[in-house]
Design a protein around this motif. Structure first.
Motif, PDB file in Angstrom:
ATOM      1  N   TRP A  34      91.067 -18.830 -42.470  1.00 18.83           N
ATOM      2  CA  TRP A  34      91.499 -19.415 -41.898  1.00 18.83           C
ATOM      3  C   TRP A  34      92.170 -20.869 -42.342  1.00 18.83           C
ATOM      4  O   TRP A  34      90.984 -20.954 -42.460  1.00 18.83           O
ATOM      5  CB  TRP A  34      90.964 -19.430 -39.838  1.00 18.83           C
ATOM      6  N   ARG A  35      92.682 -21.050 -41.351  1.00 12.65           N
ATOM      7  CA  ARG A  35      93.055 -22.640 -42.462  1.00 12.65           C
ATOM      8  C   ARG A  35      94.331 -23.074 -40.827  1.00 12.65           C
ATOM      9  O   ARG A  35      94.532 -23.166 -40.018  1.00 12.65           O
ATOM     10  CB  ARG A  35      94.191 -22.694 -43.506  1.00 12.65           C
ATOM     11  N   HIS A  36      93.730 -25.063 -40.561  1.00 10.89           N
ATOM     12  CA  HIS A  36      94.455 -25.817 -39.797  1.00 10.89           C
ATOM     13  C   HIS A  36      95.211 -26.675 -40.753  1.00 10.89           C
ATOM     14  O   HIS A  36      94.233 -28.109 -40.899  1.00 10.89           O
ATOM     15  CB  HIS A  36      92.984 -25.871 -38.785  1.00 10.89           C
ATOM     16  N   ASN A  37      95.980 -27.384 -40.867  1.00  7.86           N
ATOM     17  CA  ASN A  37      96.973 -27.748 -41.338  1.00  7.86           C
ATOM     18  C   ASN A  37      95.825 -28.037 -42.720  1.00  7.86           C
ATOM     19  O   ASN A  37      95.648 -28.909 -43.868  1.00  7.86           O
ATOM     20  CB  ASN A  37      96.346 -29.208 -41.222  1.00  7.86           C
ATOM     21  N   LYS A  38      95.738 -26.756 -44.174  1.00  9.68           N
ATOM     22  CA  LYS A  38      95.288 -26.345 -45.016  1.00  9.68           C
ATOM     23  C   LYS A  38      93.751 -26.765 -44.841  1.00  9.68           C
ATOM     24  O   LYS A  38      93.609 -26.033 -46.538  1.00  9.68           O
ATOM     25  CB  LYS A  38      96.400 -27.630 -45.886  1.00  9.68           C
ATOM     26  N   ALA A  39      93.285 -27.125 -44.101  1.00  2.00           N
ATOM     27  CA  ALA A  39      91.942 -27.182 -44.257  1.00  2.00           C
ATOM     28  C   ALA A  39      91.015 -25.995 -43.359  1.00  2.00           C
ATOM     29  O   ALA A  39      91.825 -25.655 -42.207  1.00  2.00           O
ATOM     30  CB  ALA A  39      91.179 -28.528 -43.565  1.00  2.00           C
ATOM     31  N   VAL A  40      90.017 -25.718 -44.393  1.00  2.00           N
ATOM     32  CA  VAL A  40      89.080 -24.087 -43.882  1.00  2.00           C
ATOM     33  C   VAL A  40      89.163 -24.602 -42.430  1.00  2.00           C
ATOM     34  O   VAL A  40      88.531 -25.057 -42.379  1.00  2.00           O
ATOM     35  CB  VAL A  40      88.305 -23.716 -44.811  1.00  2.00           C
ATOM     36  N   VAL A  41      88.790 -23.571 -41.719  1.00  2.00           N
ATOM     37  CA  VAL A  41      88.046 -24.190 -40.300  1.00  2.00           C
ATOM     38  C   VAL A  41      87.099 -22.452 -40.252  1.00  2.00           C
ATOM     39  O   VAL A  41      87.720 -21.700 -40.738  1.00  2.00           O
ATOM     40  CB  VAL A  41      89.145 -23.049 -39.315  1.00  2.00           C
ATOM     41  N   ALA A  42      85.710 -23.125 -40.372  1.00  2.21           N
ATOM     42  CA  ALA A  42      84.553 -22.423 -40.018  1.00  2.21           C
ATOM     43  C   ALA A  42      84.413 -22.334 -38.752  1.00  2.21           C
ATOM     44  O   ALA A  42      84.470 -22.724 -37.954  1.00  2.21           O
ATOM     45  CB  ALA A  42      83.661 -23.751 -40.844  1.00  2.21           C
ATOM     46  N   ASN A  43      83.834 -20.955 -38.787  1.00  2.00           N
ATOM     47  CA  ASN A  43      83.067 -20.708 -37.322  1.00  2.00           C
ATOM     48  C   ASN A  43      82.345 -21.239 -36.650  1.00  2.00           C
ATOM     49  O   ASN A  43      81.044 -22.278 -37.262  1.00  2.00           O
ATOM     50  CB  ASN A  43      82.466 -19.264 -37.749  1.00  2.00           C
ATOM     51  N   ASN A  44      82.502 -22.435 -35.527  1.00  2.00           N
ATOM     52  CA  ASN A  44      81.436 -23.751 -35.293  1.00  2.00           C
ATOM     53  C   ASN A  44      81.011 -22.750 -33.503  1.00  2.00           C
ATOM     54  O   ASN A  44      82.118 -23.765 -32.659  1.00  2.00           O
ATOM     55  CB  ASN A  44      81.753 -24.624 -35.426  1.00  2.00           C
ATOM     56  N   PRO A  45      80.785 -22.185 -33.545  1.00  2.02           N
ATOM     57  CA  PRO A  45      80.898 -21.185 -31.368  1.00  2.02           C
ATOM     58  C   PRO A  45      79.744 -22.776 -30.711  1.00  2.02           C
ATOM     59  O   PRO A  45      80.250 -23.029 -29.981  1.00  2.02           O
ATOM     60  CB  PRO A  45      79.518 -20.766 -32.158  1.00  2.02           C
ATOM     61  N   LYS A  46      79.088 -23.436 -31.900  1.00  3.91           N
ATOM     62  CA  LYS A  46      78.145 -25.047 -31.272  1.00  3.91           C
ATOM     63  C   LYS A  46      80.001 -25.898 -30.394  1.00  3.91           C
ATOM     64  O   LYS A  46      79.524 -26.879 -29.554  1.00  3.91           O
ATOM     65  CB  LYS A  46      77.458 -25.493 -31.505  1.00  3.91           C
ATOM     66  N   GLY A  47      80.739 -25.733 -31.320  1.00  7.53           N
ATOM     67  CA  GLY A  47      81.589 -26.364 -31.305  1.00  7.53           C
ATOM     68  C   GLY A  47      82.805 -26.037 -30.662  1.00  7.53           C
ATOM     69  O   GLY A  47      84.542 -26.889 -30.464  1.00  7.53           O
ATOM     70  N   GLY A  48      82.452 -24.497 -29.887  1.00  2.64           N
ATOM     71  CA  GLY A  48      84.168 -24.193 -29.639  1.00  2.64           C
ATOM     72  C   GLY A  48      84.999 -23.756 -30.354  1.00  2.64           C
ATOM     73  O   GLY A  48      85.604 -23.087 -29.611  1.00  2.64           O
ATOM     74  N   VAL A  49      84.882 -23.330 -31.957  1.00  3.36           N
ATOM     75  CA  VAL A  49      85.274 -22.363 -32.605  1.00  3.36           C
ATOM     76  C   VAL A  49      85.005 -21.337 -33.059  1.00  3.36           C
ATOM     77  O   VAL A  49      83.505 -21.420 -33.597  1.00  3.36           O
ATOM     78  CB  VAL A  49      85.602 -23.111 -33.621  1.00  3.36           C
TER      79      VAL A  49
END
Length: 426
Positions: free
Chosen positions: A270-285
């Motif tokens: 997954w990417r957001h504005n070309k940056a990879v989105v990492a799994n971060n449940p504590k951060g709400g992602v």
């Protein structure tokens, strides 16, 4: 004196035997062709001969006796009158039931013999047959195919006489073959198909079909379920229950990554504005191969999202989905600023805010040193979103204090105003 009488028998050879088939046709060297499983009736016909010739049928050097076996029968030698030349006709019938392929080219011989003083006369015919193919099979097609890549597929059939005709079918559509070869003995037919699979061919059926063009039955075929590998086709969608025009700061957002690939994708990025989105449940992602969920979405989460799926054929990238987050105005720069100005002097104060959609209304409030709160006259303001400019002129000590600027948009009123601490100059 008694007279003595002498008698003598003169042997007259017959004509050479003729072999006639069930249609009344005189055969020269070949009988048939016959279909496998059919019956063959051959009649040996001999004209003339004195004494009348005895006829016999022979196979592989052995005389066929009447009643031999279950499939071959021989009639008795019999007289069939005379021919047009006045010669006696002698015949004998041979019947073979249910011919099988082992009898191909079998030679049946009719022998006519009417005297020990003359050599027997004989005529032979070989059996010709029409045979259905015994087998049809793919030679090299059991590996997966790749979409858009050209493959040469082979199919082979043997046992047909004459040689088999091979046709190729994709589901119910007949395909054109590029090459067909027949072995020197005519027993084996090999067909090659140049095939470039499409994604739509996946899970379809490719069939190789062999038949003897002179037979109405006996068609053989082998079908192969196509396994076509192709790059992932990827589509990104905002959650089906979400209205993209009404996503507010603090709400939850989720995306669905829909992947069509063969074989299945082994990973999704997954990417957001070309940056990879990492799994971060504590951060709400929360990230999975099929979904991305963001809790308490904020301004920083706005922008373009995409997902890319990978399989052994390569990678496929989705469309971009733009996420727009509606949020209340916030100060663009320095939350609190201190400015100095003399009495009866003008100072230009610019209140710049960040908001989506842009702010539509601005309010300036003065909290002076006397503890009084006063809303300033809009006539001293120049409002051109995304900012509002106040021209301020303190005339007395009561005009010093803090100036608060609050902006408003459809999301609501700015929670933390932009503050200007106005102090006397000098």
């Amino acid at each position: 004196m008694t007279a003595i009488t002498y008698s003598s028998t003169v042997s007259v050879p017959s004509e050479k035997p003729r072999i006639v088939d069930e249609r009344g046709k005189t055969l020269s060297a070949v009988a048939g062709p016959y279909e496998e499983g059919s019956s063959m009736s051959l009649t040996c016909v001999v004209s003339g001969g004195r004494p009348r010739p005895e006829l016999s049928w022979w196979l592989d050097g052995a005389e066929i006796k009447s009643g031999d076996g279950n499939s071959v029968s021989v009639g008795m030698t019999k007289s069939d009158g005379r021919n047009g030349g006045g010669m006696d006709i002698t015949t004998r019938l041979l019947v073979v039931q249910k011919l099988n392929r082992s009898q191909l080219h079998t030679s049946y011989t009719c022998v006519a013999n009417n005297s020990n003083k003359t050599a027997p006369l004989m005529t032979a015919v070989a059996v010709e047959m029409l045979l259905a193919p015994l087998s049809v099979m793919f030679v090299n097609t059991w590996q997966p195919l790749s979409k858009g890549k050209e493959f040469t597929l082979e199919c082979q059939s043997y046992g047909s006489r004459p040689s088999a005709k091979i046709t190729w079918w994709k589901d119910n559509l007949k395909l054109n073959t590029s090459d067909e070869q027949v072995s020197s003995d005519g027993n084996v037919t090999t067909s090659k198909l140049i095939f470039t699979p499409l994604i739509s061919d996946h899970d379809g059926r490719l069939t190789c079909r062999a038949h003897n063009p002179r037979l109405a039955t006996g068609v053989l075929e082998q079908a192969w379920k196509l396994d076509v590998f192709y790059l992932p086709k990827v589509r990104l969608e905002l959650g089906s229950k979400m209205n993209p025009k009404k996503i507010k700061e603090g709400g939850d957002v989720y995306f669905e990554c829909i992947v069509d690939s063969n074989p299945n994708a082994y990973k999704v990025i997954w990417r957001h504005n070309k940056a990879v989105v990492a799994n971060n449940p504590k951060g709400g992602v929360m990230v999975t191969d099929s979904a991305l969920a963001i809790q308490a979405v904020g301004r920083k989460n706005a922008g373009n999202y995409s997902c890319t799926a990978y399989n052994v054929e390569g990678d496929g990238r989705s469309n971009d989905v733009h996420l727009t987050v509606i949020y209340k105005p916030v100060c663009k720069i320095n939350y609190i600023r201190t400015v100095a100005v003399g009495r009866n002097e003008d100072i230009r104060l610019s209140c710049e805010v960040d908001a989506y959609p842009p702010a539509t209304d601005y309010q300036w409030l003065l909290n002076n040193t006397s503890g009084t709160s006063l809303e300033l006259n809009s006539g001293t303001m120049d409002t051109s979103p995304p900012s509002s400019t106040l021209i301020y002129r303190p005339a007395s000590d009561a005009d010093y204090g803090s100036l608060a600027c609050k902006a408003t948009n459809i999301a609501g009123v700015q929670e933390h105003p932009c503050l200007f601490i106005v102090i006397p100059a000098g």
